[in-house]
Write an enzyme that holds these catalytic residues in place. Structure first.
Site, PDB file in Angstrom:
ATOM      1  N   CYS A   1      69.153  51.703  51.087  1.00 60.12           N
ATOM      2  CA  CYS A   1      70.239  52.404  50.400  1.00 60.12           C
ATOM      3  C   CYS A   1      70.919  51.429  49.427  1.00 60.12           C
ATOM      4  O   CYS A   1      70.588  50.240  49.414  1.00 60.12           O
ATOM      5  CB  CYS A   1      71.245  52.917  51.431  1.00 60.12           C
ATOM      6  SG  CYS A   1      72.221  51.613  52.226  1.00 60.12           S
TER       7      CYS A   1
ATOM      8  N   HIS B   1      73.418  48.886  59.339  1.00 56.94           N
ATOM      9  CA  HIS B   1      72.044  49.299  59.033  1.00 56.94           C
ATOM     10  C   HIS B   1      71.104  48.178  59.458  1.00 56.94           C
ATOM     11  O   HIS B   1      71.493  47.004  59.490  1.00 56.94           O
ATOM     12  CB  HIS B   1      71.878  49.565  57.540  1.00 56.94           C
ATOM     13  CG  HIS B   1      72.585  50.780  57.055  1.00 56.94           C
ATOM     14  ND1 HIS B   1      72.296  51.357  55.840  1.00 56.94           N
ATOM     15  CD2 HIS B   1      73.563  51.546  57.604  1.00 56.94           C
ATOM     16  CE1 HIS B   1      73.067  52.408  55.657  1.00 56.94           C
ATOM     17  NE2 HIS B   1      73.850  52.546  56.715  1.00 56.94           N
TER      18      HIS B   1
ATOM     19  N   CYS C   1      72.415  48.299  51.219  1.00 53.64           N
ATOM     20  CA  CYS C   1      71.402  47.356  51.699  1.00 53.64           C
ATOM     21  C   CYS C   1      70.678  46.670  50.536  1.00 53.64           C
ATOM     22  O   CYS C   1      70.372  45.482  50.612  1.00 53.64           O
ATOM     23  CB  CYS C   1      70.419  48.066  52.621  1.00 53.64           C
ATOM     24  SG  CYS C   1      71.195  48.597  54.168  1.00 53.64           S
TER      25      CYS C   1
ATOM     26  N   GLU D   1      68.747  46.619  57.982  1.00 53.89           N
ATOM     27  CA  GLU D   1      68.609  45.534  57.003  1.00 53.89           C
ATOM     28  C   GLU D   1      69.791  44.566  57.073  1.00 53.89           C
ATOM     29  O   GLU D   1      69.618  43.351  57.058  1.00 53.89           O
ATOM     30  CB  GLU D   1      68.529  46.092  55.576  1.00 53.89           C
ATOM     31  CG  GLU D   1      67.394  47.053  55.328  1.00 53.89           C
ATOM     32  CD  GLU D   1      67.806  48.508  55.471  1.00 53.89           C
ATOM     33  OE1 GLU D   1      68.392  48.886  56.514  1.00 53.89           O
ATOM     34  OE2 GLU D   1      67.520  49.288  54.548  1.00 53.89           O
TER      35      GLU D   1
END
Length: 161
Positions: free
Chosen positions: A89, A59, A92, A61
């Site tokens: 999420c 992801h 993260c 992040e």
């Protein structure tokens, strides 16, 4: 606790995160972008790369946190601010907490998968060791439109096939 601040589309750091989200969309990735800032300077920037890297943890992040940790030779980033186009999420949010990120700025809320203002409210849990200052709704319309357009194009493509 989440604090609302100006959603000015001229916020340079969120503009950079939106640029990374657009690049992710061009790669066929879910268009989420992130930038990590220290002392007013972008240290790391990236967009989702889960498909490209065959890595469910890639992801935006996570990628910028990894890059900044490598650059700083530290697992802790207490002087850093993270700008991301979509509410993080649970995975993260945990990485943000473990990295001790000072501030989190995000664009669009994620009612289904978010973990900051939605879902698990990760930073409010007693097991959370560090909660950043959170600012939501930064360039929210632009971030949400990018996601909606991306998923609409996916649905339209399926109809045409």
């Amino acid at each position: 606790m989440t604090t609302e601040i100006s959603t000015s589309p001229t916020n340079g750091f969120m503009v950079a995160a939106l640029e990374e989200a657009e690049k992710a969309a061009l790669r066929g990735e879910v268009p989420v972008g992130a930038v990590l800032v220290e002392n007013g300077k972008i240290i790391a920037r990236d967009g989702n790369r889960t498909l490209e890297l065959n890595d469910p943890t890639a992801h935006a992040e996570i990628l910028v946190i990894r890059a900044a940790c490598q650059l700083s030779a530290s697992q802790r980033l207490p002087a850093y601010d993270l700008y991301v186009t979509l509410e993080p999420c649970p995975m993260c949010a945990a990485a943000i907490s473990f990295a001790r990120i000072r501030r989190l700025y995000f664009g669009a809320a994620d009612e289904k998968g978010g973990a900051v203002e939605n879902g698990t409210h990760y930073f409010s849990q007693p097991t959370c060791h560090h909660a950043p200052e959170v600012y939501s709704g930064i360039s929210e319309r632009d971030a949400a439109a990018l996601l909606k357009d991306f998923f609409r194009s996916k649905r339209d493509f399926k109809k045409d096939v």
